[in-house]
Design an enzyme around this catalytic site. Structure first.
Site, short mmCIF file in Angstrom:
data_model
loop_
_atom_site.label_atom_id
_atom_site.label_comp_id
_atom_site.label_asym_id
_atom_site.label_seq_id
_atom_site.Cartn_x
_atom_site.Cartn_y
_atom_site.Cartn_z
N THR D 12 8.19 7.09 1.16
CA THR D 12 7.29 6.00 0.78
C THR D 12 5.95 6.08 1.52
OG1 THR D 12 9.17 4.58 0.27
CG2 THR D 12 7.07 3.47 0.73
N ILE D 13 6.02 6.26 2.83
CA ILE D 13 4.78 6.31 3.62
C ILE D 13 4.16 7.71 3.59
CG2 ILE D 13 3.79 6.04 5.94
CD1 ILE D 13 4.68 3.40 4.69
N GLY D 113 8.18 2.36 12.55
CA GLY D 113 9.63 2.27 12.66
C GLY D 113 10.16 2.86 13.96
N SER D 142 3.42 -1.44 12.69
CA SER D 142 4.14 -1.48 11.41
C SER D 142 3.24 -2.05 10.32
CB SER D 142 5.38 -2.34 11.54
OG SER D 142 5.01 -3.70 11.67
N CYS D 143 3.71 -2.04 9.10
CA CYS D 143 2.86 -2.48 7.99
C CYS D 143 2.43 -3.94 8.14
CB CYS D 143 3.54 -2.25 6.64
SG CYS D 143 5.17 -2.99 6.47
N ARG D 171 8.88 -8.81 2.22
CA ARG D 171 9.61 -8.19 1.12
C ARG D 171 10.80 -7.50 1.76
NH1 ARG D 171 10.03 -4.36 3.55
NH2 ARG D 171 9.24 -2.24 3.43
N GLN D 302 2.84 -3.25 1.51
CA GLN D 302 3.54 -2.54 2.58
C GLN D 302 3.51 -1.02 2.44
OE1 GLN D 302 5.21 -4.00 0.08
NE2 GLN D 302 6.79 -2.60 -0.60
#
Lengths: 344, 344, 344, 344
Positions: D12-13, D113, D142-143, D171, D302
């Site tokens: 995702t990132i 993370g 973090s986001c 979320r 995010q």
């Protein structure tokens, strides 16, 4: 002699109002009124008609009859028997129903979906009981506001509260709702939310603002409160007040109460009728401090939370008790909230 | 004399098993066992310990004691008193627990999360009661399969069923689950789903295949069934059989039962304990035909649906009744399912 | 010379129609029309007005102007320039708009939300292209029906299909919808769903029935199909046909395509404009057999799936191609669907 | 000459990091590394391998090869070519990967993370750029924290901020997540949330506390901020600062931006690659006051929000720019955030 109470509108709230009145030893539920064989109405029949149903619209009587629902008369018959009527028709309908209540000279208590002008006073059993004394038309605070004020009033009476900033995480639909709901979406409303302005109307010495965000859940709202007390207080002091309050439970995240649904499930597991909860809950581990401000999160079970305060309203309107604490205690005793037992 | 029953694992299913056994006049619930002060275990205490709790792991006894849960002894104490144990530990744990049950010579009934090898027979009260007679270790079908087989067996005994193709719309989490759940997602599993293969094991004369799709709901599964009967049947014939079955209700979409949650809510509204439902429901307006195949959709309340068939299992294993219909009728009577009353 | 196309209604579907037309080398998008500065309309401005916007209601022109949206004229100006108009106004509005299209003598293609009487023919590019030839008013099948027919027509042309029984797991809201949605609820509709009856109208030689269940997801529908072929077919034969179809992808659950959202996410990851997908997908591991019936599950991306068939409709109505395969191939080539590339 | 960058972990990132680096004219993306043919990795192939993929675990190379993914070498090959590596492996894995980065003498930037000890400095491009200068191992916030600090730092530099109390509506899963998610449930965490304590580490002169509530949405977090400024400020003053910030957009609820998903949809509608958004948004109508405290709600996408600050980290670690504003401006220019354009 028991005061005679009717309920107009037998939906999500009306059903709970009826049960709450039935539990009051000094009140008698004469009956409930509705217009259609909805699921709550059908459930009355399935339960063997524990109380009478009246029809609120003669044009829709055939629908009830076709569904086999026993009907004991029309709304007018109900109104002519009661000392007070609890209106829990859909939001906005109460204002239209008022003319019937007026015609029959029956005091009425409206739920929070109605506009302020429908009533003489905006009412909360704990926070402004005295304002309701002898008033003919009361408007209850909404579910969120009712729960919020319980917690803020609890601290305010003990320590004084200057202002609150709240964030409401609102369930966007009741369980089973087909007419509303969001999927994968959190809706943001402009500030201030009506809960904040309503709080200021009920507690004019407190300033309030707040944001409301609707989220895709059905079992209760969560409110995070940032409260500025008049003097610095400790977590222990706040907890002691919450623990003492008959309509507030303190629960621990670490003991399994980490969500809205945990509280709903616990109501199911303890066989509460309808899996309902009259009490709000404070999540103990959410109590924190921002400078001298105290912050805490509460759980508000939207379906039944306003029942106790509505019953308080009957006591105020009919002047059954002149004293605030006597009144709320009477309500509490009959609902099993006093003497207070631990939730678990 | 009542047969003595224990429940091992007091979670979502175990809680309902205990209540179901308590309702049986020819059974006695000796107690339940668990290892931690979970919400269901805490709810026992909140209810005043309507039955005894035993600890299933002495290393975890301090946790229960610290939480103030009254403990009546260890699992071993429970096992030494019972004629049969109902295992409702988490999926896969039952296989490990079996050695204790074997050691105490206690027959056991496992829930559908366990693998087939744990048991002597794969069991469904209505479909293959005779197979369970006198068997020491029974494995119940899972919640979806239990409900599905009820409906298919109902038609099969009346008309004969050659094959079924099913589409399972599965609730992906129980209410309150923190360890699983999907957001804005429907997960598709490869075919055939285990429910189809399980059905064929219980009803070997019927061919079955099926797709399972997990969706973000918590209150019950929905299965669409395409069944090929041995002879052409009418909607009325099928309805008559469903109406006659004590564990099946027929509901109408047009009367407000248009969803899974409508049935859950109705269970709340009728004050069923824990808002539970033992019965499955057939949505009447979903009965249709594809050529000679009959199609219909059923609702399966995952939390309590397997309780009746598990109690049937006690009857089979302990040979309380030799006859299938006598057995299921006994279970039904005690659970209030027979004589059958309309749902609404 | 390129045919001149307009789009009336620039919402979820209209936006995709416009992009789809822009991609067609033998068509020219004259412009799109709408009435309010919605998010799609605002996005046009944010993108620098890649095509012209017309206002469809002069009373609402000030709203667009106040929002700073460049407006190139009124709907009438658009209608006077185009050879055909694609109506994608909200469901039911198209019928009201038709009078304008008639007045300007412009052929129109309506989306599936409209009723059948609005059009001369009910149209699907692959299944009944010939029916649309030269017709002035076409009604496209809905998103679910369009995707379903693609798959059924694909098998039917290869092997013959007698009947289908379908279970539609329908996304209950589009992403971002504030006006609809369900929480923790699956809504069941009476059978047969309109998708089944629509399929029979488009493919009159096939019998169809089906159940539709609305679930709380936003990224695409899932349909499980039970199809009775005219002769027994194998999984390999079916797969070969699906693989060959330019508007169908075969994906594997075991390779990560286990949900609706996996396909949406893959569209994002591959930088498709708007994260859209014109193709439906068949989940390979869901292909199974119930006797001689073949079963399989398909994914239908509701926002863009009807775009190719609508463009086919332009070709049919304006008789750009007389031959079905020539027409769909032209559409496919311009949309990048032909020659077919693997999805991954 | 462009600095050479690698990305370790293409999920995702990682996917967004790679795209962000590609956009930087003074950087060169040498390649990305991963271990399995996940959907993001498959999407690389589907896009024709716009950049090289390396395998981070030779035991899993066959999986990539079997899936037909072109592999350009092993992680070691990537590490030996780059000036810096961006670690976006799953949470906790980065700490294990660090030994490889150390072995190859390559500076690394870890995502939020990971635990603090993995890095020399806890970094945020706007708030503490100078701390990162020349540091070998950076840990990004973090986001949620990244977006939150953007907004708080923006006000702090203009007016001074003493303390903040935040409510994070988080979320609970990314789109497509199969391993996590809640249904009909809002999970409450103990205070203070790590975002508050992290903010204090990055901005030690500001006090912070906060509550985090996980809700069933996938498209972005919402944070309500109650900030105590050093001097009373007006809504207009705050708005002016937010409007000026290249990584913050101000949106209006009344103009259609009333939710998290509205912003996600707008990113789709404007054809942003992957429908991503680097910017956070402030909902204008949520700006309010609680006494002298200012309150406002922000939206945090995010998936992409940490990309700009991570690229700032490259600039700091490699001392590409000594000056904070020069650095963030360079990042912004290449990402299209500067000169700032209105969102709509």
């Amino acid at each position: 002699m028991a005061v005679k109470v009717g309920v107009s509108g037998y939906g999500t709230i009306g059903k709970r109002l009826a049960e709450g009145v039935v539990a009051q030893k000094d009140m008698e539920l004469v009956g409930v009124a509705d217009v259609a064989p909805t699921l709550p109405v059908k459930s009355l029949k399935a339960r063997g008609m524990p109380y009478k149903l009246y029809c609120a619209d003669k044009n829709r009587l055939p629908d009830l009859e076709k569904a086999g629902i026993p009907v004991s008369g029309m709304l007018e018959d109900l109104l002519s028997q009661v000392d007070i009527i609890l209106d829990s028709t859909p939001a906005g309908v109460g204002a239209k129903m008022k003319k019937f209540y007026v015609e029959y000279g029956v005091p009425a208590i409206f739920q929070g979906g109605e506009k302020g002008e429908v009533a003489d006073v905006f009412f909360h059993g704990y926070a402004n009981y005295e304002k309701g004394l002898g008033k003919k038309y009361l408007l209850l605070t909404s579910c969120n506001t009712t729960g919020l004020i319980r917690a803020v009033d609890c601290l305010d009476r003990a320590f004084g509260v200057e202002k609150v900033a709240i964030t409401i995480i609102r369930r966007c639909a009741d369980p089973g709702d087909l007419h509303r709901g969001y999927v994968d979406l959190a809706k943001v409303d402009p500030v201030p939310s009506h809960q904040a302005t309503d709080l200021m109307e009920i507690m004019p010495h407190v300033k309030a603002t707040g944001l409301l965000v609707h989220v895709p859940i059905t079992h209760g709202h969560i409110i995070n409160v940032v409260a500025t007390p008049k003097r610095k207080i400790t977590k222990e002091e706040a907890l002691a007040e919450f623990h003492r309050h008959p309509r507030i439970h303190v629960v621990k995240i670490s003991e399994g109460f980490a969500s809205n649904t945990a509280l709903f499930q616990f109501s199911r597991f303890t066989h509460r009728p309808c899996a309902d909860m009259y009490e709000i809950a404070v999540y103990e581990e959410t109590i924190g401090f921002s400078g001298d401000d105290i912050t805490f999160a509460i759980y508000i079970p939207q379906e039944a939370v306003t029942i106790p305060e509505t019953i308080d309203g009957i006591r105020a309107s009919l002047q059954m008790q002149k004293d605030r604490l006597e009144a709320v205690s009477a309500t509490n005793r009959h609902l099993g909230l006093e003497p207070k037992k631990p939730l678990y």
